[in-house]
Design a protein around this motif. Structure first.
Motif, PDB file in Angstrom:
ATOM      1  N   LYS A   1       0.840  -1.206   0.000  1.00 54.50           N
ATOM      2  CA  LYS A   1       0.000   0.000   0.000  1.00 54.50           C
ATOM      3  C   LYS A   1       0.872   1.253   0.000  1.00 54.50           C
ATOM      4  CE  LYS A   1      -3.738  -2.239   2.576  1.00 54.50           C
ATOM      5  NZ  LYS A   1      -3.016  -3.479   2.905  1.00 54.50           N
ATOM      6  N   SER A   2       1.950   1.208   0.751  1.00 57.52           N
ATOM      7  CA  SER A   2       2.851   2.373   0.829  1.00 57.52           C
ATOM      8  C   SER A   2       3.510   2.651  -0.519  1.00 57.52           C
ATOM      9  CB  SER A   2       3.921   2.135   1.896  1.00 57.52           C
ATOM     10  OG  SER A   2       3.328   1.954   3.170  1.00 57.52           O
ATOM     11  N   VAL A   3       3.971   1.576  -1.174  1.00 52.55           N
ATOM     12  CA  VAL A   3       4.608   1.744  -2.488  1.00 52.55           C
ATOM     13  C   VAL A   3       3.602   2.261  -3.511  1.00 52.55           C
ATOM     14  CG1 VAL A   3       5.659   0.501  -4.425  1.00 52.55           C
ATOM     15  CG2 VAL A   3       6.405   0.032  -2.079  1.00 52.55           C
ATOM     16  N   LEU A   4       2.377   1.770  -3.458  1.00 55.92           N
ATOM     17  CA  LEU A   4       1.338   2.233  -4.383  1.00 55.92           C
ATOM     18  C   LEU A   4       1.109   3.732  -4.232  1.00 55.92           C
ATOM     19  CD1 LEU A   4      -0.960   1.742  -6.412  1.00 55.92           C
ATOM     20  CD2 LEU A   4      -2.442   1.190  -4.466  1.00 55.92           C
ATOM     21  N   LEU A   5       0.997   4.193  -3.005  1.00 56.50           N
ATOM     22  CA  LEU A   5       0.800   5.629  -2.782  1.00 56.50           C
ATOM     23  C   LEU A   5       2.034   6.420  -3.190  1.00 56.50           C
ATOM     24  CD1 LEU A   5      -0.951   7.923  -1.744  1.00 56.50           C
ATOM     25  CD2 LEU A   5      -0.044   7.499   0.556  1.00 56.50           C
ATOM     26  N   PHE A   6       3.229   5.867  -2.881  1.00 55.92           N
ATOM     27  CA  PHE A   6       4.474   6.552  -3.239  1.00 55.92           C
ATOM     28  C   PHE A   6       4.566   6.768  -4.747  1.00 55.92           C
ATOM     29  CE2 PHE A   6       8.806   6.367  -4.791  1.00 55.92           C
ATOM     30  CZ  PHE A   6       9.459   7.317  -4.012  1.00 55.92           C
ATOM     31  N   VAL A   7       4.342   5.711  -5.517  1.00 58.20           N
ATOM     32  CA  VAL A   7       4.440   5.796  -6.983  1.00 58.20           C
ATOM     33  C   VAL A   7       3.403   6.770  -7.532  1.00 58.20           C
ATOM     34  CG1 VAL A   7       4.169   4.519  -9.135  1.00 58.20           C
ATOM     35  CG2 VAL A   7       5.412   3.498  -7.227  1.00 58.20           C
ATOM     36  N   THR A   8       2.190   6.737  -6.970  1.00 56.95           N
ATOM     37  CA  THR A   8       1.124   7.621  -7.443  1.00 56.95           C
ATOM     38  C   THR A   8       1.476   9.086  -7.201  1.00 56.95           C
ATOM     39  OG1 THR A   8      -0.528   5.922  -6.987  1.00 56.95           O
ATOM     40  CG2 THR A   8      -1.318   8.181  -7.247  1.00 56.95           C
ATOM     41  N   VAL A   9       1.910   9.396  -5.969  1.00 61.20           N
ATOM     42  CA  VAL A   9       2.254  10.793  -5.639  1.00 61.20           C
ATOM     43  C   VAL A   9       3.469  11.249  -6.428  1.00 61.20           C
ATOM     44  CG1 VAL A   9       3.007  12.343  -3.789  1.00 61.20           C
ATOM     45  CG2 VAL A   9       1.232  10.644  -3.342  1.00 61.20           C
ATOM     46  N   PHE A  10       4.455  10.381  -6.598  1.00 63.43           N
ATOM     47  CA  PHE A  10       5.652  10.711  -7.379  1.00 63.43           C
ATOM     48  C   PHE A  10       5.263  11.103  -8.812  1.00 63.43           C
ATOM     49  CE2 PHE A  10       8.968   9.285 -10.338  1.00 63.43           C
ATOM     50  CZ  PHE A  10      10.059  10.002  -9.874  1.00 63.43           C
ATOM     51  N   THR A  11       4.382  10.313  -9.402  1.00 65.18           N
ATOM     52  CA  THR A  11       3.938  10.584 -10.778  1.00 65.18           C
ATOM     53  C   THR A  11       3.144  11.886 -10.850  1.00 65.18           C
ATOM     54  OG1 THR A  11       3.806   8.198 -11.182  1.00 65.18           O
ATOM     55  CG2 THR A  11       2.658   9.643 -12.741  1.00 65.18           C
ATOM     56  N   ILE A  12       2.248  12.073  -9.886  1.00 66.76           N
ATOM     57  CA  ILE A  12       1.443  13.302  -9.872  1.00 66.76           C
ATOM     58  C   ILE A  12       2.340  14.532  -9.739  1.00 66.76           C
ATOM     59  CG2 ILE A  12      -0.236  14.632  -8.535  1.00 66.76           C
ATOM     60  CD1 ILE A  12      -1.546  11.947  -7.785  1.00 66.76           C
ATOM     61  N   SER A  13       3.318  14.469  -8.840  1.00 64.58           N
ATOM     62  CA  SER A  13       4.226  15.597  -8.633  1.00 64.58           C
ATOM     63  C   SER A  13       5.014  15.926  -9.893  1.00 64.58           C
ATOM     64  CB  SER A  13       5.186  15.275  -7.489  1.00 64.58           C
ATOM     65  OG  SER A  13       6.095  16.344  -7.272  1.00 64.58           O
ATOM     66  N   LEU A  14       5.522  14.883 -10.573  1.00 64.05           N
ATOM     67  CA  LEU A  14       6.267  15.105 -11.818  1.00 64.05           C
ATOM     68  C   LEU A  14       5.401  15.769 -12.881  1.00 64.05           C
ATOM     69  CD1 LEU A  14       8.493  11.962 -12.529  1.00 64.05           C
ATOM     70  CD2 LEU A  14       9.217  14.294 -12.070  1.00 64.05           C
ATOM     71  N   LEU A  15       4.177  15.276 -13.023  1.00 65.10           N
ATOM     72  CA  LEU A  15       3.278  15.825 -14.039  1.00 65.10           C
ATOM     73  C   LEU A  15       2.916  17.272 -13.741  1.00 65.10           C
ATOM     74  CD1 LEU A  15       0.916  12.767 -14.634  1.00 65.10           C
ATOM     75  CD2 LEU A  15       2.725  13.606 -16.139  1.00 65.10           C
ATOM     76  N   LEU A  16       2.655  17.571 -12.469  1.00 60.42           N
ATOM     77  CA  LEU A  16       2.313  18.948 -12.104  1.00 60.42           C
ATOM     78  C   LEU A  16       3.476  19.899 -12.352  1.00 60.42           C
ATOM     79  CD1 LEU A  16       0.301  18.455  -8.774  1.00 60.42           C
ATOM     80  CD2 LEU A  16      -0.597  19.228 -10.972  1.00 60.42           C
ATOM     81  N   LEU A  17       4.674  19.495 -11.957  1.00 63.39           N
ATOM     82  CA  LEU A  17       5.849  20.335 -12.184  1.00 63.39           C
ATOM     83  C   LEU A  17       6.109  20.510 -13.676  1.00 63.39           C
ATOM     84  CD1 LEU A  17       8.269  19.006  -9.417  1.00 63.39           C
ATOM     85  CD2 LEU A  17       7.273  21.289  -9.548  1.00 63.39           C
ATOM     86  N   SER A  18       5.927  19.452 -14.454  1.00 61.20           N
ATOM     87  CA  SER A  18       6.129  19.543 -15.904  1.00 61.20           C
ATOM     88  C   SER A  18       5.136  20.499 -16.533  1.00 61.20           C
ATOM     89  CB  SER A  18       5.986  18.152 -16.536  1.00 61.20           C
ATOM     90  OG  SER A  18       6.951  17.267 -16.026  1.00 61.20           O
ATOM     91  N   GLY A  19       3.891  20.420 -16.095  1.00 63.75           N
ATOM     92  CA  GLY A  19       2.873  21.321 -16.632  1.00 63.75           C
ATOM     93  C   GLY A  19       3.150  22.764 -16.299  1.00 63.75           C
TER      94      GLY A  19
ATOM     95  N   ILE B   1      -4.613  17.246 -14.648  1.00 67.29           N
ATOM     96  CA  ILE B   1      -3.812  16.405 -13.752  1.00 67.29           C
ATOM     97  C   ILE B   1      -4.341  16.494 -12.323  1.00 67.29           C
ATOM     98  CG2 ILE B   1      -1.527  16.116 -12.708  1.00 67.29           C
ATOM     99  CD1 ILE B   1      -0.369  17.114 -15.393  1.00 67.29           C
ATOM    100  N   SER B   2      -4.661  17.712 -11.887  1.00 69.82           N
ATOM    101  CA  SER B   2      -5.156  17.902 -10.515  1.00 69.82           C
ATOM    102  C   SER B   2      -6.470  17.165 -10.307  1.00 69.82           C
ATOM    103  CB  SER B   2      -5.328  19.397 -10.226  1.00 69.82           C
ATOM    104  OG  SER B   2      -4.106  20.089 -10.361  1.00 69.82           O
ATOM    105  N   GLY B   3      -7.386  17.300 -11.260  1.00 75.48           N
ATOM    106  CA  GLY B   3      -8.680  16.622 -11.140  1.00 75.48           C
ATOM    107  C   GLY B   3      -8.546  15.111 -11.140  1.00 75.48           C
TER     108      GLY B   3
ATOM    109  N   SER C   1      10.757  13.448  -6.511  1.00 73.33           N
ATOM    110  CA  SER C   1      10.270  13.968  -7.800  1.00 73.33           C
ATOM    111  C   SER C   1      10.963  15.279  -8.166  1.00 73.33           C
ATOM    112  CB  SER C   1       8.758  14.159  -7.763  1.00 73.33           C
ATOM    113  OG  SER C   1       8.395  15.280  -6.979  1.00 73.33           O
ATOM    114  N   PHE C   2      11.380  16.054  -7.161  1.00 70.74           N
ATOM    115  CA  PHE C   2      12.087  17.302  -7.427  1.00 70.74           C
ATOM    116  C   PHE C   2      13.383  17.046  -8.197  1.00 70.74           C
ATOM    117  CE2 PHE C   2      10.217  19.743  -3.538  1.00 70.74           C
ATOM    118  CZ  PHE C   2       8.988  19.788  -4.184  1.00 70.74           C
ATOM    119  N   LEU C   3      14.024  15.905  -7.912  1.00 69.48           N
ATOM    120  CA  LEU C   3      15.279  15.573  -8.582  1.00 69.48           C
ATOM    121  C   LEU C   3      15.060  15.179 -10.038  1.00 69.48           C
ATOM    122  CD1 LEU C   3      16.923  13.437  -5.725  1.00 69.48           C
ATOM    123  CD2 LEU C   3      17.248  15.875  -6.221  1.00 69.48           C
TER     124      LEU C   3
END
Length: 480
Positions: free
Chosen positions: A17-35, A334-336, A389-391
């Motif tokens: 469960k922890s890895v699932l949330l980690f991967v999801t948040v990591f992806t969301i953060s990357l997409l938001l920063l890219s946008g 992405i946010s929605g 994700s910042f890196l």
């Protein structure tokens, strides 16, 4: 054991469960920063038509920002007649149909002198020139060059005036296409002087020292005329390409003047319209260094295009068609989507922890404390994902910006292909190619990303756990 320790033990106790949330948040953060970074990216373009010449930089108005300023002022005026910031609109009736007439004046269109002077004060700039927009003027005591085979009914019947602060740095003379055959160029401190073409001089038997007069070309009833003394005669290797249609703007009818003369003839003394500014670099070996210094000048850069001697132009992606708008849409989508995904993940968490929550409630643990523990777990995982994700964000942001730019270029090409043969241009269109895209991640973007994800986590956790926390322990355990 405090809440933080309990939360950490829960995180490592349920790794899937922890890895699932980690991967999801990591992806969301990357997409938001890219946008976010794509919307503020710097795009280096190469302009083969409006190319600066020699060791210098050329400043021109950014057309996309011009339209954006017009839209903003139009919205502020709403459906009212009036003027604002050099933009004007009034209601007109044409054949009984109500319509709107809009226009801009010199105050709105001109390059700002204060911005030009700030750039000119940059270390490494040796000198600078300001060039006015091509201004139509009525010849009073001389005749212009005309094509006898062309119907002149739609032409305004004038000549073109181009004013320069320093004529030696006019693009036509810098390129070597135009050169003086008799007399000299206009000096910076001179007033009411001009340099005419050899064809115009021959047709009117004009020599150095002669005076010619001009009137307002758009108001032929205006009897006021202005006199300028001929100090030079020029010739060109290739005809100067006109930016407007008609013999008024043909190469032989272009007359170079001092900087202030065109606005006087146009009836707008003290209200100039400057089209471009050229900045001469003192040391060619320091060209790139000086260019970086210039780009650091404290001016409203979104108003301008800065073009170097290779035709390279740096412009914010906000000025590159509608890329900023698409980037904002991307961030919104992405946010929605992220909110929905996180909600589903925490719903999964909730179902897998019903027994644990029921037992904790039976033992007297408050609902607020249980919610706080779950929130702490989620934020701990999210914080680690966001930091990592910042890196990775700079590389991913660059790829995202490249993709969006390519899509924009493709859209423009498709639109031009659809309009091919439908639109006639009276001048050579500027050919621009993208040669580089630089998307930077700023501290502000990092803060927005972190706070945005934290908000998404808080909302998702609260919504997901609301249904179970409103039940009593007995109901929860009976459901199991």
């Amino acid at each position: 054991m405090n809440g933080f320790s309990l939360a950490w033990r829960s995180v490592i106790r349920k790794p899937i469960k922890s890895v699932l949330l980690f991967v999801t948040v990591f992806t969301i953060s990357l997409l938001l920063l890219s946008g976010m970074s794509s919307g503020k990216a710097t795009i280096q373009m190469q302009d083969h038509t409006r190319q600066a010449v020699g060791a210098g930089l050329l400043l021109e108005e950014n057309e996309a920002d011009r339209h954006r300023r017009i839209d903003k002022l139009s919205e502020q005026l709403a459906h009212n007649e009036g003027s604002l910031g050099g933009y004007h609109q009034e209601k007109v009736i044409i054949n009984g149909v109500e319509s709107w007439r809009t226009w801009t004046d010199n105050f709105f269109e001109t390059l700002l002198v204060e911005d030009i002077e700030k750039i000119a004060d940059t270390e490494g700039i040796a000198d600078y020139n300001i060039t006015t927009v091509t201004t139509a003027a009525r010849p009073v005591d001389f005749v212009r060059i005309e094509d006898v085979d062309v119907d002149q009914y739609n032409d305004i019947g004038g000549v073109s005036l181009v004013g320069n602060k320093d004529m030696s740095m006019d693009s036509n003379f810098l390129s070597g296409n135009a050169f003086i055959t008799d007399g000299r160029m206009i000096r910076e401190d001179e007033k009411d002087v001009c340099v005419i073409s050899a064809e115009l001089a021959d047709k009117n038997q004009l020599d150095i020292g002669c005076s010619i007069r001009f009137g307002n070309c758009r108001n032929k009833e205006d009897s006021m005329t202005y006199e300028a003394q001929v100090v030079g005669i020029y010739q060109v290797n290739q005809p100067i390409v006109p930016y407007m249609f008609g013999d008024t703007y043909r190469s032989e009818n272009i007359i170079f003047t001092d900087l202030d003369f065109p606005e006087k003839v146009d009836g707008k003394a003290g209200d100039p319209l400057y089209e471009k500014a050229y900045f001469k670099i003192a040391d060619v070996n320091e060209y790139e260094t000086v260019k970086i210094r210039v780009m650091g000048a404290d001016i409203a850069w979104e108003r301008y295009d800065l073009i170097d001697n290779n035709g390279n132009m740096n412009t914010l992606s906000a000025n590159f068609n509608e890329m900023e708008k698409y980037s904002n849409i991307l961030v919104g989508v992405i946010s929605g989507a992220s909110l929905i995904i996180l909600f589903l993940i925490f719903q999964f968490w909730m179902k897998s922890r019903n027994r644990e929550i029921g037992i904790m409630l039976s033992m007297g643990t408050s609902k607020i404390r249980i919610l706080a523990q779950v929130m702490t777990e989620a934020l701990m995982i999210a914080a680690l994902a966001v930091l990592i994700s910042f890196l990775a964000a700079p590389g991913v942001s660059g790829l995202t910006a490249d993709y969006l730019v390519e899509q924009q270029i493709q859209n423009v090409k498709e639109q031009e292909l659809m309009n091919e043969g439908k639109v006639a241009f009276s001048y050579e269109k500027s050919e621009q190619n993208v040669v580089g895209v630089r998307a930077e991640i700023t501290s502000g973007m990092l803060m927005q990303d972190a706070s945005g994800i934290a908000l998404l986590i808080i909302i998702s956790v609260c919504v997901s756990y609301f249904a179970i926390l409103k039940k009593n322990p007995k109901d929860i355990l009976q459901e199991l």
